[in-house]
Design a protein around this motif. Structure first.
Motif, PDB file in Angstrom:
ATOM      1  N   GLY A 130      71.884 -18.347-150.797  1.00  0.00           N
ATOM      2  CA  GLY A 130      73.110 -17.779-151.752  1.00  0.00           C
ATOM      3  C   GLY A 130      73.788 -16.789-151.011  1.00  0.00           C
ATOM      4  O   GLY A 130      75.109 -16.216-151.322  1.00  0.00           O
ATOM      5  N   MET A 131      72.899 -15.823-150.270  1.00  0.00           N
ATOM      6  CA  MET A 131      73.470 -14.478-149.836  1.00  0.00           C
ATOM      7  C   MET A 131      74.534 -15.009-148.785  1.00  0.00           C
ATOM      8  O   MET A 131      75.658 -14.289-148.671  1.00  0.00           O
ATOM      9  CB  MET A 131      72.551 -13.762-149.068  1.00  0.00           C
ATOM     10  N   PHE A 132      74.321 -16.080-147.666  1.00  0.00           N
ATOM     11  CA  PHE A 132      74.931 -16.185-146.763  1.00  0.00           C
ATOM     12  C   PHE A 132      76.301 -17.140-147.169  1.00  0.00           C
ATOM     13  O   PHE A 132      77.193 -17.368-146.364  1.00  0.00           O
ATOM     14  CB  PHE A 132      74.262 -16.644-145.477  1.00  0.00           C
ATOM     15  N   LEU A 133      76.268 -17.894-148.148  1.00  0.00           N
ATOM     16  CA  LEU A 133      77.070 -18.784-148.650  1.00  0.00           C
ATOM     17  C   LEU A 133      78.175 -17.713-149.251  1.00  0.00           C
ATOM     18  O   LEU A 133      79.451 -17.926-148.921  1.00  0.00           O
ATOM     19  CB  LEU A 133      76.682 -19.675-149.875  1.00  0.00           C
ATOM     20  N   SER A 134      77.762 -16.877-149.788  1.00  0.00           N
ATOM     21  CA  SER A 134      78.626 -15.821-150.482  1.00  0.00           C
ATOM     22  C   SER A 134      79.179 -15.121-149.560  1.00  0.00           C
ATOM     23  O   SER A 134      80.747 -14.900-149.441  1.00  0.00           O
ATOM     24  CB  SER A 134      77.978 -14.965-151.364  1.00  0.00           C
ATOM     25  N   GLN A 135      78.774 -14.613-148.409  1.00  0.00           N
ATOM     26  CA  GLN A 135      79.261 -13.883-147.424  1.00  0.00           C
ATOM     27  C   GLN A 135      80.420 -14.529-146.521  1.00  0.00           C
ATOM     28  O   GLN A 135      81.503 -14.068-146.255  1.00  0.00           O
ATOM     29  CB  GLN A 135      78.144 -13.196-146.473  1.00  0.00           C
ATOM     30  N   ALA A 136      80.048 -16.056-146.254  1.00  0.00           N
ATOM     31  CA  ALA A 136      80.983 -16.938-145.458  1.00  0.00           C
ATOM     32  C   ALA A 136      82.081 -16.878-146.151  1.00  0.00           C
ATOM     33  O   ALA A 136      83.401 -16.949-145.646  1.00  0.00           O
ATOM     34  CB  ALA A 136      80.326 -18.072-145.201  1.00  0.00           C
ATOM     35  N   VAL A 137      82.096 -17.144-147.448  1.00  0.00           N
ATOM     36  CA  VAL A 137      83.305 -17.519-148.259  1.00  0.00           C
ATOM     37  C   VAL A 137      84.223 -16.348-148.602  1.00  0.00           C
ATOM     38  O   VAL A 137      85.311 -16.285-148.525  1.00  0.00           O
ATOM     39  CB  VAL A 137      82.824 -18.421-149.616  1.00  0.00           C
ATOM     40  N   ALA A 138      83.250 -15.199-148.773  1.00  0.00           N
ATOM     41  CA  ALA A 138      84.200 -13.921-149.102  1.00  0.00           C
ATOM     42  C   ALA A 138      84.914 -13.616-147.801  1.00  0.00           C
ATOM     43  O   ALA A 138      86.013 -12.859-148.349  1.00  0.00           O
ATOM     44  CB  ALA A 138      82.821 -12.959-149.490  1.00  0.00           C
ATOM     45  N   ALA A 139      84.541 -13.652-146.817  1.00  0.00           N
ATOM     46  CA  ALA A 139      84.952 -13.374-145.718  1.00  0.00           C
ATOM     47  C   ALA A 139      86.502 -13.850-145.484  1.00  0.00           C
ATOM     48  O   ALA A 139      87.629 -13.112-145.266  1.00  0.00           O
ATOM     49  CB  ALA A 139      84.177 -13.646-144.071  1.00  0.00           C
ATOM     50  N   HIS A 140      86.686 -15.266-146.291  1.00  0.00           N
ATOM     51  CA  HIS A 140      87.996 -15.945-145.941  1.00  0.00           C
ATOM     52  C   HIS A 140      88.722 -15.467-147.081  1.00  0.00           C
ATOM     53  O   HIS A 140      89.990 -15.388-147.166  1.00  0.00           O
ATOM     54  CB  HIS A 140      87.725 -17.509-145.988  1.00  0.00           C
ATOM     55  N   GLN A 141      88.009 -15.419-148.324  1.00  0.00           N
ATOM     56  CA  GLN A 141      88.757 -14.923-149.615  1.00  0.00           C
ATOM     57  C   GLN A 141      89.313 -13.440-149.499  1.00  0.00           C
ATOM     58  O   GLN A 141      90.469 -13.177-149.780  1.00  0.00           O
ATOM     59  CB  GLN A 141      87.745 -14.979-150.643  1.00  0.00           C
ATOM     60  N   VAL A 142      88.569 -12.681-148.967  1.00  0.00           N
ATOM     61  CA  VAL A 142      88.913 -11.141-148.487  1.00  0.00           C
ATOM     62  C   VAL A 142      90.392 -11.249-147.626  1.00  0.00           C
ATOM     63  O   VAL A 142      91.377 -10.563-147.766  1.00  0.00           O
ATOM     64  CB  VAL A 142      87.951 -10.244-148.014  1.00  0.00           C
TER      65      VAL A 142
END
Length: 265
Positions: A130-142
């Motif tokens: 969950g941590m790294f799914l969130s991080q990877a997607v957040a990078a593109h969303q940001v």
């Protein structure tokens, strides 16, 4: 004081038309209904999971119904693979507007029987994933600067123990994810990205129906004020709400889809 104008379009508030939703674990008993519900609301659903065959089979089935659904293989425990897929989806679709994290694992062992291997496996497949799914997607969303939403499937066991059952690893992993998403919510809020969790109680699926007899079912529903178990559609409806414009001022929250169980604790 600077006032921000909010354009209200209530007639379209639940529409996800034009949105791209990555549903990891999207072909499971609950994930399947989530993938279909988001697609039915207009989103392009990307069904991802460890079995590429199952992901693609569900995508084909839903596409035949007229929905925009694609299946991809992804081991959510492989951080490099998670980052590669996120980058690929961003390049292909232009955005990842919605992340739904349905992955998780459990190894039921009583406290005195918990092994390091089992505990680490549940942690890796639940909290770490969950941590790294969130991080990877957040990078593109940001980077896209268009906001977005992230939704993690938890459990009532993220805040409650389970009497007479060996749920140490599961409760620790889901409880950790429940706090983690709150931290992510605070860090991503300035970018208009919401992060929330959904915590179902027991969910009635085709698999559980085969395994539960009438007596067991009666015991399972005895403490549920609404008198029944949740269905995958109940969970998917909550996901739809948190992915829609109706919830754009909701972040860092956990929505309990439990028929009132936690209201009695």
């Amino acid at each position: 004081m600077t006032m921000q104008r909010v354009d209200m379009q209530p007639q379209h508030a639940m529409s996800l038309l034009g949105k791209v939703a990555l549903v990891v674990g999207g072909y499971g008993a609950i994930g399947t209904t989530i993938s279909e519900t988001l697609a039915n609301a207009g989103a392009t659903s990307i069904v991802a999971g460890r079995s590429g065959d199952r992901a693609r089979a569900l995508a084909t089935e839903l596409s035949d119904k007229g929905f925009s659904v694609h299946g991809v293989e992804l081991d959510a425990c492989d951080v490099s693979a998670v980052r590669d897929l996120s980058a690929s989806l961003k390049q292909q679709y232009g955005s990842i507007d919605i992340l739904v994290n349905c992955v998780g694992s459990n190894k039921e062992q009583t406290l005195l029987e918990v092994t390091e291997e089992a505990f680490d496996e549940v942690y890796s497949r639940t909290l770490r994933a969950g941590m790294f799914l969130s991080q990877a997607v957040a990078a593109h969303q940001v980077a896209a600067g268009m906001g977005g939403s992230q939704i993690h499937l938890l459990s009532v066991r993220s805040s409650l123990g389970f009497r007479n059952r060996g749920y140490s690893a599961f409760c620790a992993a889901k409880g950790g994810l429940a706090v983690l998403l709150k931290q992510h919510a605070t860090e991503l809020a300035p970018y208009g990205i919401t992060v929330n969790g959904i915590a179902p109680g027991a969910v009635r699926t085709h698999k559980s129906d085969k395994a539960i007899d009438a007596t067991t079912f009666q015991r399972a529903t005895a403490d549920v004020p609404l008198g029944r178990l949740a269905t995958p559609a109940d969970v998917a409806g909550a996901v739809h709400f948190l992915a829609s414009a109706l919830s754009r001022f909701v972040t860092g929250q956990i929505l309990y889809v439990d028929g009132g169980v936690t209201a009695c604790r």
